[in-house]
Design a protein around this motif. Structure first.
Motif, PDB file in Angstrom:
ATOM      1  N   ASP A 527     -50.999  16.660 -71.285  1.00 46.06           N
ATOM      2  CA  ASP A 527     -50.851  16.759 -72.737  1.00 46.06           C
ATOM      3  C   ASP A 527     -52.243  16.785 -73.364  1.00 46.06           C
ATOM      4  N   ALA A 528     -52.307  16.722 -74.688  1.00 42.83           N
ATOM      5  CA  ALA A 528     -53.599  16.866 -75.381  1.00 42.83           C
ATOM      6  C   ALA A 528     -54.563  15.731 -75.086  1.00 42.83           C
ATOM      7  N   SER A 529     -54.030  14.595 -74.635  1.00 41.50           N
ATOM      8  CA  SER A 529     -54.884  13.453 -74.313  1.00 41.50           C
ATOM      9  C   SER A 529     -55.154  13.342 -72.823  1.00 41.50           C
ATOM     10  N   SER A 530     -54.841  14.392 -72.077  1.00 45.31           N
ATOM     11  CA  SER A 530     -55.047  14.452 -70.629  1.00 45.31           C
ATOM     12  C   SER A 530     -54.189  13.443 -69.876  1.00 45.31           C
ATOM     13  N   ARG A 531     -53.062  13.062 -70.489  1.00 46.64           N
ATOM     14  CA  ARG A 531     -52.034  12.352 -69.747  1.00 46.64           C
ATOM     15  C   ARG A 531     -50.988  13.390 -69.314  1.00 46.64           C
ATOM     16  N   ILE A 532     -49.853  12.959 -68.825  1.00 46.37           N
ATOM     17  CA  ILE A 532     -48.903  13.924 -68.279  1.00 46.37           C
ATOM     18  C   ILE A 532     -47.573  13.897 -69.018  1.00 46.37           C
ATOM     19  N   GLN A 533     -46.919  15.060 -69.027  1.00 49.45           N
ATOM     20  CA  GLN A 533     -45.583  15.201 -69.596  1.00 49.45           C
ATOM     21  C   GLN A 533     -44.698  15.787 -68.503  1.00 49.45           C
ATOM     22  N   LEU A 534     -43.562  15.123 -68.205  1.00 53.69           N
ATOM     23  CA  LEU A 534     -42.776  15.470 -67.029  1.00 53.69           C
ATOM     24  C   LEU A 534     -41.398  16.042 -67.347  1.00 53.69           C
ATOM     25  N   HIS A 535     -41.118  16.331 -68.606  1.00 52.13           N
ATOM     26  CA  HIS A 535     -39.817  16.901 -68.941  1.00 52.13           C
ATOM     27  C   HIS A 535     -39.609  18.247 -68.269  1.00 52.13           C
ATOM     28  N   ASP A 536     -40.632  19.097 -68.239  1.00 49.91           N
ATOM     29  CA  ASP A 536     -40.512  20.451 -67.672  1.00 49.91           C
ATOM     30  C   ASP A 536     -40.787  20.503 -66.176  1.00 49.91           C
TER      31      ASP A 536
END
Length: 540
Positions: A527-536
């Motif tokens: 994401d924009a903060s260089s963390r992760i998004q796992l929905h997709d």
């Protein structure tokens, strides 16, 4: 009143351009430097993703944690009012379908989506958002990020069941971006009423695509897919429920063990891939994905109230004695940059102050001589019978922390400063800052907005680093109250200059987030903060 997201004034369009110029310096990438997204007809639902992280913050409330290793899992439990595009920096709809911002940036009105529910079955309403924002200031030491984002709130008002208005005492240019962060992720009203301690130990009730199934402190966090989820961020490619059935985050402190587990197929992804493990992982069925974190760089956060550190000459000598390039070359992953400001270069309104952060051991010695510190037979300086000794407290949440600090220890010893390194658990980070019982602490803070400087260093907020009142406060306050992007950029630059030149903090190296991801895992994105998004994310 400015309406969002359908129309934007020239002023806000320019602001978005400023954000874009920072974010585009670093994009989501795999080992070959290309984008990691590959949603197509092959995508399939089901399966478990096992992710190894290095530490556990001891808390499973997204509003209270600041450590990446914990945010990776907890970000999946809560949705936010808005989201931030990592490629452009633009703020886009999520739980809020649109918003209005007053011309003086004091008032933000959010229009909520209909049909959103929390995992306890309760609906999202304007009252729920108000309950969240009213409760954040009462959360305590762990919630410093969330509290900073809401500092100066005059009122949160329920306009109607789907409209909530947040009004600040002063103009607050940073707030829209703040609503995209995990720290202001929305929890159900019943969850908000739990004590901070209960939320930390038992978790929260969110509206996110996953729910907390099990938490064993210092061992694992297990999440389950939320059935009938249908209100994801407008950035997500998949509509409706997530692909994966389950997420398991295992705490594996040793970097080598994490990498070995990925190579052997015991886990599907690992965080904090170190330099020593890059070569081995590149040779297998693994992609290395990296992105520079925006926000405050890794630094020695000085307790400016300590008698030793009240002397600007001593602080400036410490700044000059650190050879940042040597530390990057010896310790950090490929692509890591030495600090050239207190902000990372991917942060909007970053200013290049590299000349002030150059290595100059001779000048450092000269400053210490001028401050009256004389070198003894053991090579350590002293004055008035006291050794020039600093205790640096650090936390075991990244494999690079110890080797980086051991190099800093050697570099400072070369100019006559004795550094004692004291390791603590990551759960002790917030209590350590709150107590003030430190000479220096090693850490960083990620945020894709320069207001992170105010949250971290304003003497009018928490002021954990005990800075003295100075012109820095005016620069920090004025940038937060300035809607014009050009003027705000000038104020942010001034704040960076004051922090670096006065050496209130010693910037060392930017955080480059590097993940190891099995090639069978698709769309594990930053994401924009260089963390992760796992929905997709899906496995196949």
């Amino acid at each position: 009143m400015t309406s969002h997201p359908d129309t934007r004034s020239a002023r806000w369009t320019a602001a978005a351009a400023v954000v874009t110029s920072g974010i585009l310096l670093s994009g989501c990438s795999s080992s070959d430097g290309t984008g990691s997204t590959d949603t197509d007809a092959r995508a399939r639902s089901g399966g478990t993703l096992t992710f190894a992280v290095g530490s556990d913050a001891g808390c499973v409330d997204p509003q209270q944690v600041g450590s990446n290793d914990s945010i990776y899992s907890l970000r999946q439990v809560v949705d936010s009012l808005t989201d931030q595009d990592p490629r452009t920096g633009k703020i886009v709809p999520w739980l809020a379908k649109s918003w209005d911002i007053s011309s003086d940036t004091k008032t933000f009105t959010f229009h909520l989506r209909s049909g959103v529910t929390f995992s306890d079955g309760s609906p999202l309403t304007a009252q729920v958002v108000k309950d969240n924002f009213d409760a954040v200031p009462k959360l305590g030491a762990l919630a410093t990020l969330a509290q900073g984002y809401l500092s100066g709130v005059q009122s949160t008002t329920v306009v109607d069941s789907s409209t909530v208005r947040v009004t600040f005492k002063q103009p607050n240019a940073q707030f829209l971006q703040a609503t995209s962060t995990h720290s202001l992720g929305i929890e159900s009203s019943a969850s908000v009423k739990r004590s901070p301690q209960e939320k930390c130990s038992k978790g929260v009730v969110g509206s996110g695509p996953f729910t907390l199934a099990n938490y064993v402190q210092n061992r694992s966090v297990t999440l389950s897919k939320r059935a009938k989820y249908a209100w994801g961020s407008s950035l997500w490619a998949k509509k409706g429920e997530a692909y994966l059935d389950k997420l398991v985050f295992k705490v594996v402190p040793e970097a080598g063990v994490r990498s070995g587990s990925l190579q052997s197929g015991q886990v599907d992804a690992v965080g904090s891939v170190g330099k020593a493990d890059e070569t081995a992982l590149k040779g297998g069925a693994v992609n290395l994905q990296r992105r520079a974190n925006p926000g405050v760089v890794f630094n020695l956060g000085l307790n400016n109230a300590r008698p030793l550190l009240k002397d600007a000459k001593v602080r400036q000598a410490l700044r000059l004695a650190v050879d940042r390039q040597q530390i990057v070359d010896a310790v950090f992953p490929t692509g890591t940059e030495p600090a050239t400001s207190v902000l990372a270069h991917t942060t909007p309104n970053y200013a290049d102050l590299g000349s002030d952060l150059s290595f100059d051991a001779a000048k450092a010695r000269s400053l210490l001589d001028a401050a009256g510190w004389k070198t003894g037979g053991d090579g350590v300086r002293s004055k008035g019978g006291k050794k020039l000794r600093l205790t640096v407290k650090w936390f075991a949440n990244a494999a690079t922390n110890q080797p980086a600090l051991e190099l800093i220890q050697q570099q400072l010893k070369a100019v006559g400063v004795d550094v004692v390194l004291k390791q603590l658990q990551i759960t002790q980070f917030a209590p350590t800052l709150q107590s003030g019982d430190f000479d220096a602490v090693w850490g960083n803070v990620t945020r894709a907005d320069p207001d992170i400087l105010r949250s971290s260093y304003s003497t009018e907020l928490a002021n954990f680093y005990h800075l003295p009142a100075s012109p820095l406060d005016a620069a920090l306050n004025q940038q937060a109250a300035t809607a014009d992007p050009g003027k705000r950029g000038q104020l942010v630059k001034k704040a960076q200059e004051l922090l670096v030149q006065k050496a209130y903090v010693i910037p060392v190296v930017e955080l480059e987030t590097q993940l190891g991801v099995a090639k069978k895992v698709h769309n594990l994105d930053f994401d924009a903060s260089s963390r992760i998004q796992l929905h997709d994310t899906w496995i196949g």
